[in-house]
Scaffold this motif. Structure first.
Motif, short mmCIF file in Angstrom:
data_model
loop_
_atom_site.label_atom_id
_atom_site.label_comp_id
_atom_site.label_asym_id
_atom_site.label_seq_id
_atom_site.Cartn_x
_atom_site.Cartn_y
_atom_site.Cartn_z
N ILE A 134 0.83 -1.21 0.00
CA ILE A 134 0.00 0.00 0.00
C ILE A 134 0.87 1.26 0.00
N VAL A 135 1.91 1.24 0.85
CA VAL A 135 2.80 2.41 0.91
C VAL A 135 3.47 2.63 -0.44
N ALA A 136 3.96 1.56 -1.06
CA ALA A 136 4.61 1.68 -2.36
C ALA A 136 3.64 2.19 -3.43
N LEU A 137 2.41 1.68 -3.40
CA LEU A 137 1.42 2.10 -4.39
C LEU A 137 1.07 3.57 -4.24
N VAL A 138 0.90 4.01 -2.99
CA VAL A 138 0.61 5.42 -2.74
C VAL A 138 1.77 6.30 -3.22
N ALA A 139 3.01 5.85 -2.96
CA ALA A 139 4.18 6.64 -3.38
C ALA A 139 4.26 6.74 -4.90
N ALA B 208 2.59 14.01 -9.55
CA ALA B 208 3.34 15.22 -9.20
C ALA B 208 2.88 15.81 -7.88
N THR B 209 2.56 14.97 -6.92
CA THR B 209 2.17 15.41 -5.58
C THR B 209 2.99 14.65 -4.56
N GLY B 210 2.83 14.99 -3.30
CA GLY B 210 3.51 14.26 -2.25
C GLY B 210 4.89 14.83 -1.95
N PRO B 211 5.62 14.27 -1.01
CA PRO B 211 6.91 14.79 -0.55
C PRO B 211 7.99 14.74 -1.61
N VAL B 212 7.87 13.87 -2.62
CA VAL B 212 8.91 13.79 -3.66
C VAL B 212 9.01 15.12 -4.41
N ILE B 213 7.90 15.77 -4.63
CA ILE B 213 7.88 17.04 -5.35
C ILE B 213 8.65 18.11 -4.60
N MET B 214 8.62 18.05 -3.26
CA MET B 214 9.31 19.05 -2.45
C MET B 214 10.81 18.90 -2.54
N GLU C 52 13.20 13.08 -13.87
CA GLU C 52 14.21 12.04 -13.68
C GLU C 52 14.60 11.93 -12.21
N ASP C 53 14.76 13.11 -11.56
CA ASP C 53 15.14 13.07 -10.13
C ASP C 53 14.02 12.47 -9.28
N ARG C 54 12.76 12.82 -9.68
CA ARG C 54 11.64 12.26 -8.92
C ARG C 54 11.58 10.74 -9.06
N MET C 55 11.81 10.24 -10.26
CA MET C 55 11.80 8.79 -10.48
C MET C 55 12.94 8.10 -9.72
N LEU C 56 14.12 8.77 -9.75
CA LEU C 56 15.25 8.21 -9.03
C LEU C 56 14.98 8.17 -7.52
N LEU C 57 14.39 9.26 -7.03
CA LEU C 57 14.05 9.30 -5.59
C LEU C 57 12.98 8.25 -5.25
N LEU C 58 12.01 8.08 -6.17
CA LEU C 58 10.98 7.06 -5.95
C LEU C 58 11.58 5.66 -5.91
N GLN C 59 12.52 5.40 -6.83
CA GLN C 59 13.17 4.08 -6.83
C GLN C 59 13.97 3.84 -5.56
N THR C 60 14.63 4.92 -5.11
CA THR C 60 15.38 4.80 -3.85
C THR C 60 14.44 4.50 -2.69
N PHE C 61 13.32 5.20 -2.72
CA PHE C 61 12.31 4.98 -1.67
C PHE C 61 11.80 3.54 -1.69
N LEU C 62 11.50 3.05 -2.89
CA LEU C 62 11.00 1.67 -3.01
C LEU C 62 12.06 0.66 -2.59
N ALA C 63 13.33 0.96 -2.92
CA ALA C 63 14.41 0.07 -2.49
C ALA C 63 14.50 0.02 -0.97
#
Length: 253
Positions: A7-12, A19-25, A31-42
């Motif tokens: 659930i957490v991964a799906l929400v992220a 383009a919402t949530g803490p990643v945008i901040m 590209e940076d958002r996707m990289l940060l998302l991948q890091t988060f999922l890892a």
């Protein structure tokens, strides 16, 4: 744990794509958002692995605990059955005379008590016979106590063979025995007792050399009789049989 991580991964993922949530901040480029998302999922994956391991370990411990509990229950049940079997064996051993295999004095008297109660409730006939070996002291003195024991053992075997199974026989003294004949009036019971007396006279081997005979005293239950009164009446009849020359049967007056 698996569902919550998903659930957490799906929400992220949805928040990042929207383009919402803490990643945008943290960054402005896709590209940076996707990289940060991948890091988060890892990180989510790395966190979930030890959690899964702990849960698996706890599940294994729970299964082991259940298995141990089942084993203990099985062992406890086995021990209970063994204890019951041992108690039954002890009860049987306590109820039987070691030498003759007949009931002990305590057990035969207990059976007589129950039969007297049944006689009072249902008004069914009940006869009690007490018999002992004539001149048994002379047997011991002349042939020895080992021969005396053999005579007692032979009497016990003859009594078991000669009497129907519904009758109860016990050894109540050194050479004294009691025979319970439920459902029998003294007239018919006397026939069984006489059959036993004659059977004893057919002893063979060393016992025959002892010249073994028995005397029998009998009494039939009357209203208000107790163990004490019936045994006393049978004893008096036995004394009368011995006084009249032994090797015979007498009924209580």
């Amino acid at each position: 744990a698996v569902i919550s991580t998903a659930i957490v991964a799906l929400v992220a993922i949805i928040a990042t794509l929207d383009a919402t949530g803490p990643v945008i901040m943290a960054t402005t480029t896709a590209e940076d958002r996707m990289l940060l998302l991948q890091t988060f999922l890892a990180c989510q994956l790395l966190i979930s692995l030890p959690v899964a391991s702990i849960l698996e370990d706890r599940a294994s411990q729970a299964a082991n605990a259940l298995h141990r509990e089942q084993t203990l229950r099985s062992e406890a049940e086995k021990a209970r059955r063994q204890a019951e079997l041992a108690n039954r064996k002890l009860s049987i051993a306590a109820a039987r005379d070691d030498l003759t295999g007949l009931f002990t004095r305590t057990r035969i008297i207990q059976k007589l008590e129950k039969l007297i109660e049944r006689h009072a409730d249902k008004d069914t006939p009940l006869t009690v016979a007490i018999f002992d070996i004539d001149h048994f002291k002379m047997v011991n003195d002349r042939f020895g106590h080992i021969a005396g024991d053999e005579v007692l053992r032979a009497i016990g075997q003859i009594a078991r063979d000669a009497m129907p199974r519904r009758f109860e026989i016990g050894r109540i003294g050194g050479e004294e025995f009691m025979l319970l004949l439920p459902g029998q009036a003294v007239e018919t019971a006397a026939g069984y007792a006489e059959q036993l007396r004659l059977a004893v006279m057919t002893l063979s081997g060393q016992q025959a050399q002892c010249g073994v005979t028995i005397s029998v005293g009998m009494t039939e239950a009357r209203m208000g009789d107790t163990v004490k009164t019936m045994m006393r009446a049978a004893d008096l009849a036995l004394y009368a049989a011995k006084s009249s020359g032994r090797n015979q049967l007498k009924r209580a007056a």
